[in-house]
Design a protein around this motif. Sequence first.
Motif, mmCIF file in Angstrom:
data_model
loop_
_atom_site.group_PDB
_atom_site.id
_atom_site.type_symbol
_atom_site.label_atom_id
_atom_site.label_comp_id
_atom_site.label_asym_id
_atom_site.label_seq_id
_atom_site.Cartn_x
_atom_site.Cartn_y
_atom_site.Cartn_z
ATOM 1 N N LEU B 59 0.832 -1.191 0.000
ATOM 2 C CA LEU B 59 0.000 0.000 0.000
ATOM 3 C C LEU B 59 0.863 1.236 0.000
ATOM 4 O O LEU B 59 0.417 2.324 0.298
ATOM 5 C CB LEU B 59 -0.907 -0.006 1.226
ATOM 6 N N PHE B 246 -2.312 4.486 -4.177
ATOM 7 C CA PHE B 246 -3.463 3.669 -4.518
ATOM 8 C C PHE B 246 -3.480 3.275 -5.990
ATOM 9 O O PHE B 246 -4.005 2.220 -6.360
ATOM 10 C CB PHE B 246 -4.721 4.487 -4.180
ATOM 11 N N MET B 249 -2.374 -0.306 -7.385
ATOM 12 C CA MET B 249 -3.238 -1.365 -6.912
ATOM 13 C C MET B 249 -4.571 -1.349 -7.651
ATOM 14 O O MET B 249 -5.097 -2.388 -8.044
ATOM 15 C CB MET B 249 -3.469 -1.197 -5.417
ATOM 16 N N GLY B 293 -12.401 3.867 -5.934
ATOM 17 C CA GLY B 293 -12.476 3.116 -4.689
ATOM 18 C C GLY B 293 -13.585 2.082 -4.760
ATOM 19 O O GLY B 293 -13.403 0.917 -4.391
ATOM 20 N N VAL B 296 -12.634 -0.865 -7.004
ATOM 21 C CA VAL B 296 -11.763 -1.836 -6.342
ATOM 22 C C VAL B 296 -12.568 -2.715 -5.400
ATOM 23 O O VAL B 296 -12.418 -3.946 -5.400
ATOM 24 C CB VAL B 296 -10.632 -1.118 -5.566
ATOM 25 N N MET B 297 -13.439 -2.105 -4.634
ATOM 26 C CA MET B 297 -14.229 -2.891 -3.681
ATOM 27 C C MET B 297 -15.102 -3.909 -4.401
ATOM 28 O O MET B 297 -15.154 -5.083 -4.035
ATOM 29 C CB MET B 297 -15.103 -1.956 -2.832
ATOM 30 N N ILE B 300 -12.973 -6.758 -6.124
ATOM 31 C CA ILE B 300 -12.410 -7.748 -5.214
ATOM 32 C C ILE B 300 -13.505 -8.630 -4.626
ATOM 33 O O ILE B 300 -13.278 -9.779 -4.256
ATOM 34 C CB ILE B 300 -11.554 -7.056 -4.125
ATOM 35 N N LEU B 301 -14.722 -8.103 -4.558
ATOM 36 C CA LEU B 301 -15.831 -8.900 -4.045
ATOM 37 C C LEU B 301 -16.352 -9.879 -5.089
ATOM 38 O O LEU B 301 -16.612 -11.037 -4.801
ATOM 39 C CB LEU B 301 -16.984 -7.971 -3.625
ATOM 40 N N PHE C 83 -22.254 -8.205 4.075
ATOM 41 C CA PHE C 83 -22.196 -8.292 2.626
ATOM 42 C C PHE C 83 -20.798 -8.314 2.051
ATOM 43 O O PHE C 83 -20.593 -8.688 0.917
ATOM 44 C CB PHE C 83 -22.980 -7.124 2.005
ATOM 45 N N CYS C 84 -19.844 -7.873 2.821
ATOM 46 C CA CYS C 84 -18.511 -7.772 2.257
ATOM 47 C C CYS C 84 -17.477 -8.606 2.993
ATOM 48 O O CYS C 84 -16.897 -9.530 2.431
ATOM 49 C CB CYS C 84 -18.048 -6.315 2.246
ATOM 50 N N ARG C 87 -17.690 -12.464 3.107
ATOM 51 C CA ARG C 87 -17.296 -13.084 1.837
ATOM 52 C C ARG C 87 -15.792 -13.131 1.712
ATOM 53 O O ARG C 87 -15.213 -14.096 1.237
ATOM 54 C CB ARG C 87 -17.814 -12.244 0.671
ATOM 55 N N LEU C 88 -15.174 -12.020 2.087
ATOM 56 C CA LEU C 88 -13.759 -11.870 1.796
ATOM 57 C C LEU C 88 -12.873 -12.730 2.687
ATOM 58 O O LEU C 88 -11.831 -13.197 2.254
ATOM 59 C CB LEU C 88 -13.346 -10.400 1.932
ATOM 60 N N SER C 95 -7.257 -10.198 0.231
ATOM 61 C CA SER C 95 -8.464 -9.576 -0.311
ATOM 62 C C SER C 95 -9.040 -8.542 0.633
ATOM 63 O O SER C 95 -9.514 -7.498 0.206
ATOM 64 C CB SER C 95 -9.531 -10.629 -0.579
ATOM 65 N N ILE C 97 -7.487 -6.727 2.780
ATOM 66 C CA ILE C 97 -6.645 -5.530 2.736
ATOM 67 C C ILE C 97 -6.994 -4.691 1.515
ATOM 68 O O ILE C 97 -7.167 -3.480 1.603
ATOM 69 C CB ILE C 97 -5.152 -5.912 2.681
ATOM 70 N N ILE C 98 -7.095 -5.354 0.393
ATOM 71 C CA ILE C 98 -7.385 -4.623 -0.844
ATOM 72 C C ILE C 98 -8.755 -3.971 -0.755
ATOM 73 O O ILE C 98 -8.945 -2.820 -1.149
ATOM 74 C CB ILE C 98 -7.286 -5.570 -2.054
ATOM 75 N N PHE C 99 -9.702 -4.704 -0.221
ATOM 76 C CA PHE C 99 -11.038 -4.145 -0.064
ATOM 77 C C PHE C 99 -10.999 -2.913 0.831
ATOM 78 O O PHE C 99 -11.575 -1.871 0.521
ATOM 79 C CB PHE C 99 -11.976 -5.184 0.548
ATOM 80 N N ALA C 101 -8.518 -0.981 1.404
ATOM 81 C CA ALA C 101 -7.845 0.118 0.696
ATOM 82 C C ALA C 101 -8.834 0.819 -0.224
ATOM 83 O O ALA C 101 -8.876 2.037 -0.304
ATOM 84 C CB ALA C 101 -6.650 -0.410 -0.091
ATOM 85 N N GLY C 102 -9.642 0.023 -0.914
ATOM 86 C CA GLY C 102 -10.660 0.611 -1.775
ATOM 87 C C GLY C 102 -11.639 1.440 -0.970
ATOM 88 O O GLY C 102 -12.056 2.524 -1.375
ATOM 89 N N LEU C 103 -11.972 0.943 0.205
ATOM 90 C CA LEU C 103 -12.905 1.651 1.073
ATOM 91 C C LEU C 103 -12.314 2.979 1.541
ATOM 92 O O LEU C 103 -12.990 4.002 1.573
ATOM 93 C CB LEU C 103 -13.264 0.780 2.286
#
Lengths: 468, 320, 287
Positions: B59, B246, B249, B293, B296-297, B300-301, C83-84, C87-88, C95, C97-99, C101-103
């Motif tokens: 990161l 960011f 990634m 953002g 990405v979320m 990844i989901l 919901f998130c 799953r992860l 995953s 961590i990446i989620f 980061a996106g958040l």
Amino acid sequence: MLHKSCSAITKLETGLVILVIILAIVAGVGYWQVSTVAPVTTTVTSVETRTVTQTSTVTLTPGATATVTVTQPVTTTVTATITQTVTEPTKPPEPIKIGVLFPLTGAAAPMGEGHVKGIQTYAYIVNEVWGGIPTLGGAKIELVIADTTTDPKVAASEAERLITKEKVVAILGAYRSADTLPASEVAERYGVPFVASAGHPLITGRGFKYVFRAHPPVVPTTNWAVDLVKNVMGYSTVAVLCENSAMGQSMYNMSLARAKALGLTVVHSELYSSAAPDLSPMLLKVKAANPDAIIAGSYLTDAVLMVKQMREYDVNVKAIVFIGGGVPPEKFLELAGKDAEYVIITGLWNHDSKRPSSIEFIEAWKKLFGAETLPDQMAAEAYESAVVLVDAIMRARSTDPAVIRAALTKTQLISISGPIEFDERGENKYGYANTHILQVQGGKWVTVLPAEAATAKLITPMPPWSAR
Amino acid sequence: MVKKVTKFLLPLVGLAALCVVPLFITDLTIIHILIYTFFFAYFAAAWNIVGSYAGQPSLGHAIFFGIGGYTSSILFINYGISPWVGMFVGAILAALAALALGFPTFRVRGPFFAFITLAFTLLISLLFVYFHDYTGGATGLPVPLKGDAPHLFQFNSKLPYYYIILAFFCVITYVTYRLEKSKFGYYLLAIREDEDAAASVGVHVFKYKLMAAALSGFFTAFLGTFYTQYTRFIDPHEAFGLWRTFQPMLISVLGGPGLWGPLVGAAIITPINESIIMFFGGRYATVGMMLYGLIVMLIILFMPSGIVGVLRRVYTHFRS
Amino acid sequence: MQELLGQIIVQGLLVGGIYTLAAAGLTLIAGVMKIINIAHGELMMLAMYTTYFLYTLFGLDPLLSVAVTLPLFFAIGCFLQMFCIERLIKGPPMSVIIFAAGLIFFAQNLAATLWTQDFRVLRGYATTTFELFGLRLTSTRLAILASAVIVIVLLYLLLSKTKVGRAIRATSQNVEAAQLMGVNVKLIRLLSFGLGVALAGLAGSLLISIYYLYPAVGTPFSVIALIIVFLGGAGSVFGALLGGLALGIVEAFTGFYLALELKDIAAYIAFIIILLVRPWGLFGVKE
């Protein structure tokens, strides 16, 4: 076996990649804007005469026994017969686009807003009171306002957009030195005049040809602050506290140098982040060092926090001097409330000024923004840069940036803060002379120096917090 | 023999097409978009070495980016050393930084590399502001304008920058390609899939993770120099800011793993990004950022292998 | 100089209270789910904005707005978990961590889009400063320290005395064993994450009385909370308290004796030291 499918997939992927790139190019072309200007020709003859004469008394050094009086008659007579070939009959002249690049969002937004309003005030005077620029057939000024978002990268890209897409003839901006440096560099690269409202010495110190600055920047105002503490108020120890961005750093270095030159002892000096929510470690050190005065180079929120925490931690000094530029006086007063009393700030102008041009400024402002409001230094700084630019455009009689630039170098006028004449770097020669010293007295800002502009006497030492 | 030709043919055709693009497209806005596309693609590809292939998402790649940009600029401003040379110095420093960050974190199980890189982007930003006499502090460093100076990595026109970033991208793609096929690459794959199993067959996990980090940092630094020379300016926010860290990634996750994931991701994001900025002005950039953002979320989901993964599944589906 | 020393320590304790509040929620989540939500700070930031608007629009005191943010953020936490996160955590560990980061990116820019980058302060919010044994204390900071201590004590009681608390601890220590004992681990995860985020909301509500508010204000808090969780051990509430206070004091001394600008460096140095000295990692203590 793994290899076979690998190469097959690679083929698909690369084909796809090429397709995507082609799509991207097509999409880009789709956004491509093409502007065409149809040529127009008509014949217009106009004669315009304007004579302006002003004088000003200027004191060049504070506390000096000799007062140098400079009487500067500025006469501008413009008589012109303009024959323009324009094919389309009775078409009003194209508006002159001027880029106005300031922070409208972000930490410096309150200051940016003041600047934009100052420029709008002068644009109002030019467009409505004069009826447009006389030497260009009454062409009106069109302000193209852009937001730096208090971010240097955005400032640079917005400057580029203003120049290449909006085709502005000049740019006024950008308040924060950190944003002004890259933005003005873009302007220099494209050969577009940039009249800066930002204090850092480097703005005019890069050997650029297209960057100018009318208002007193960091160097003279900082020197004034130190001179004030040592020569005018007669103190011997000082603490220098500055925020750590471009502006604060330059004020910091400059104050320390000037203090050393004058023999003023700096008992504590420190840089801090203007976003820091707690200045107490620094203020406690100041309390321990016990200086006569504090010289601070701050922005708005940290200035407010500083006086507030000084009261909270009972840090008492005889004078607090803010090097203006980062602190819009009226907003500071509003947010700091009673803690603002006796605070001193350097600036270029105050609304108690008696100059005719200043009164004109205030009246136009009130007409635009309401009779109960008053412009502050931020607005004044920008107003002055607009005055300088329009004056140059008038004398240039052209919208060619290079011609405007040449006209700027020959500027000779007296504005709301004093005389303006540029040296070979693009800096106003009278910066030190034009600096004013203001103080909060009775909940209002009053001018205490220079003597000719003063409407009140400087009060120092200020009473301790517990006695208020 | 035929397979080998086709494998290389398409990328080469693509490259040739990209090289002649400037002959037909003269609008600088498009060239600018293309430059940023390959910029992002390179960034993601370099990130992938440690983030995807070694399974250690970072990161804080902004750290390596910033070290690259600042090193070449400081050397240039203070000693007149050409950024071409400074670029390599920066890359070595970045590799060392990656090793320094990896050393305490790779020994330990868990996403510590991610944490420490995140923490250090904040720290390095702080340090660069504090030591303002050397780094220009919060003001940053403007690169001295030298006009057209190829030996000083400066050009008045955008075109040279386009070809340079294209060349950079070819280099990183080639490096990744060789990595994939090499023993090193297989070790990384093994480590990513099951660290314990890899260790049990004698793969020196710690050493290879460090190598991946160093390699990734090394190449990222080049990009920092490129960017600084292109925008002629660097400051702590540009170099170490959240968006910078960011970026790789985002592109990598969007595009998906593998050799071409970065380019796919970059090719989709960049035109959208730049168009938003050009159209609406810098003010609405945050809307675009918000979307990233969110992308990405969501990816990844629901689509953890990115666009490339989806395409692969579609392809295999149609094949059968 | 003596009195200054005392003042510095007091400043450190007061700041430590802030850090403890920030870390409390994170350590709870970390203990149960073995993940670090690096977006914790952004959730705090959103709570700060919520409280700011409640104050500016309705005049609701931040201390009282906790009654709003606590349940609101509990709901947000449960939503995220259901919901998130759930799953992860079944997939590769990176995953999450990446989620997150996106958040982080999403939340920060959401705030910037809706509310701009302007610094916001509670206007006209009265704070009183009083003197105690020659030390100056501000009411807002004292309130935060007090809240931190109360929160920690309540959490401790929750974890040790209640059935839910015991279930949480069981899940933290050994998921399979807990399941065998009849604990609904899925529900426990949901509650823990929800509670953790609720605590982030609480922290945010209280912090707005001291801090400037702008979209990026949360990220440093994520890092500090992260570091305190390491310092104190994941899942340990007293660890969070002690870690927070310790960090606060170290920071106060660093800020005073080194430079205000370098104040934050203390946390990062602490981070490296812990990583080097306790290399068996975050969750190793419990195992």
